[in-house]
Design an enzyme around this catalytic site. Structure first.
Site, short mmCIF file in Angstrom:
data_model
loop_
_atom_site.label_atom_id
_atom_site.label_comp_id
_atom_site.label_asym_id
_atom_site.label_seq_id
_atom_site.Cartn_x
_atom_site.Cartn_y
_atom_site.Cartn_z
N GLY A 70 0.82 -1.20 0.00
CA GLY A 70 0.00 0.00 0.00
C GLY A 70 0.85 1.25 0.00
N SER A 71 0.29 2.33 0.48
CA SER A 71 0.97 3.62 0.44
C SER A 71 2.07 3.70 1.49
CB SER A 71 -0.03 4.76 0.67
OG SER A 71 -0.48 4.76 2.01
N THR A 72 3.04 4.56 1.23
CA THR A 72 4.13 4.74 2.18
C THR A 72 3.65 5.31 3.51
OG1 THR A 72 5.80 4.92 0.45
CG2 THR A 72 6.33 5.94 2.56
N VAL A 91 0.79 4.88 5.13
CA VAL A 91 0.19 3.80 5.92
C VAL A 91 1.23 2.73 6.24
CG1 VAL A 91 -1.62 2.04 5.98
CG2 VAL A 91 -2.07 4.26 4.91
N GLY A 92 2.15 2.51 5.31
CA GLY A 92 3.22 1.54 5.57
C GLY A 92 4.07 1.91 6.77
N GLU A 102 5.65 -3.37 0.99
CA GLU A 102 5.83 -3.01 -0.43
C GLU A 102 5.00 -1.76 -0.64
OE1 GLU A 102 5.51 -2.52 -4.42
OE2 GLU A 102 3.95 -3.94 -3.87
N CYS A 131 1.78 0.33 -8.51
CA CYS A 131 2.90 0.89 -7.76
C CYS A 131 4.17 0.98 -8.59
CB CYS A 131 3.15 0.07 -6.49
SG CYS A 131 3.43 -1.68 -6.78
#
Length: 494
Positions: free
Chosen positions: A239-241, A243-244, A261, A295
């Site tokens: 997912g998004s950075t 949220v990561g 990822e 992505c």
């Protein structure tokens, strides 16, 4: 079975816990919205922490039996699931058109790649699971043994829903681990339920695959509850950075190994000895497949001046000829984005760039609901948001440079490092450039979305850490233990 699944998908679904669909403990639900019509496509439970506990309990209860299942049986079940995916391609396509407005082209790629992922992962079930070690102790066998780790929490996004769901769970299942899937709020069927249904139909036992859906407002609590549960031993997130970072922090607090990822600001370098027509075809695919919502899609197209004019002419001509609009048409590459918010965000990036001096070579303008047209921008500068932010939409930015060194410096001038590509007719030159690029993957004379199930998939810098992929995933989803067996009594000093 297909008719039953289609009928369920068009109405309501329950949380999949222990092989049974159940409502959320609170009784609350949330809607899955068709991004084109704005109408409710599906209603799913809005789970809370108590529902997460139930799902993890079911997976934990299934763990001993699944871990003890014969490796050849696990392999056969995954291979059968791959066959079923291919048989249900039309069904999946119909659901994706309704749920995310993904095009028929993208749906077909999801089916094909996901089946390959399952088949590749299946081979890991019967691979050697340990090694005989050297030892200085006479009469002793010393072994490193890999055992299934336990319950896996799999967080799956909406953009490549079936591919990323398969990538999240296939190797985990092959190596004997049960999973709890937390699908995207924007794609609960295609990023969760669909694969779970197929695995069940293939014969994977109840409780081995569980699905927990939630309302967007409840996501932080659901994510934290799933990661914090002591019975969850591995976490994988795509997912998004932003949220990561949260997922990585929570996993660290609870000492859980995690694969992240995340996002990318992926460059493609077109060197001055490249074939401009070939490079333009590759860049067009890498930018506009799934409307740029992958992505690994290219954001920065960095072209040496010696070939820039010829490349830009060829590229703009190919973009102008793209099928755009109705995702149900077989020739459409650029359909609607996942929702109106996404389209408006992309339009905002373009408007900011144009206001600050970027030149629109094709497309541009405001969003039309969830749709944004294929767009090409030239003369992008660092003061523009689009220079730094991940586009995640159908907008390409062109940068012209004189030297290879300038191209490499610009390609690396980002906090991200997921995927990249280099077009050149000199493979040795391309390899030299690839060594200097700081990205998890670099493809010489191919495009940045290139993917294979047996290859490691992961990023560097703010694009995450850890790798998906069969060989690398097998190590992540297992615990390595040291076991010794002596064939004689040792001499102890007491």
């Amino acid at each position: 079975m297909i008719d039953q699944i289609q009928e369920r998908a068009l109405g309501t679904r329950g949380l999949l816990i222990g092989g049974t669909e159940v409502p959320a403990a609170s009784g609350r639900t949330t809607d899955d919205i068709n991004p084109v019509t704005g109408e409710v496509y599906l209603t799913v439970p809005a789970a809370g922490a108590e529902d997460v506990e139930r799902a993890v309990a079911a997976a934990h209860a299934a763990f001993p039996g699944w871990a003890a299942t014969a490796p050849s049986t696990r392999r056969a079940l995954l291979e059968k699931a791959a066959d079923l995916l291919e048989e249900r391609a039309d069904e999946f396509t119909g659901i994706m058109l309704q749920e995310t407005a993904g095009t028929r082209t993208w749906a077909a790629f999801n089916i094909r790649m996901s089946a390959e992922l399952l088949r590749q992962a299946a081979t890991m079930a019967t691979r050697p699971s340990g090694a005989l070690l050297a030892t200085d102790v006479p009469g002793e066998w010393s072994m490193a043994v890999r055992s299934p780790a336990g319950v896996v929490a799999a967080f799956v996004p909406w953009n490549g829903p079936l591919i990323l769901c398969a990538r999240a769970v296939a190797v985990a299942l092959a190596t004997g681990n049960p999973v709890v899937i937390r699908p995207s709020e924007d794609a609960p069927v295609t990023s969760g339920f669909f694969l779970a249904d197929v695995l069940s139909a293939a014969g994977v036992p109840d409780g081995v695959v569980n699905v927990v859906t939630n309302d967007r407002a409840d996501a932080p609590g659901v994510v934290e509850a799933l990661i914090a549960d002591d019975r969850v031993t591995r976490v994988n997130f795509t997912g998004s950075t932003p949220v990561g970072r949260i997922v990585g922090r929570l996993a660290g607090e609870h000492l859980k190994p995690v694969i992240l990822e995340l996002g990318g600001k992926n460059p493609i370098l077109v060197l001055d000895d490249a074939d401009p027509e070939y490079a333009a075809s590759g860049v067009t695919l890498a930018k506009f497949m799934n409307s740029g919502q992958i992505c690994m899609c290219v954001d920065r197209v960095i072209v040496q001046n010696g070939v820039a004019d010829a490349f830009v002419r060829a590229f703009v001509a190919k973009v102008a000829a793209l099928g755009q609009g109705d995702p149900d048409r077989p020739d459409t590459l650029v359909g609607p984005l996942v929702n109106t918010r996404a389209a408006e965000r992309v339009a905002g990036l373009v408007a900011d760039a144009v206001e600050k001096g970027a030149e629109v070579l094709f497309g541009g303008g405001p969003a039309d609901g969830a749709f944004y047209p294929a767009t090409v921008l030239d003369k992008v500068t660092p003061d523009m948001r689009i220079y730094h932010e991940e586009v995640f939409g159908p907008v390409a930015t062109i940068f012209r440079v004189d030297t290879v060194d300038e191209a490499v410096d610009l390609a690396n001038d980002t906090e991200y490092g997921l995927s990249s590509a280099v077009f050149t007719e000199n493979a040795t030159r391309g390899l030299d450039v690839a060594r200097r690029l700081r990205h998890g993957a670099t493809h010489v004379n191919d495009q940045s979305v290139a993917d294979e199930p047996q290859a490691p998939v992961g990023g560097v810098k703010n694009s995450g850490y850890g790798h998906f992929g069969s060989e690398w995933g097998a190590e992540f989803f297992t615990e390595t233990r040291w076991v010794t067996v002596a064939d004689r009594h040792s001499e102890y000093p007491v």
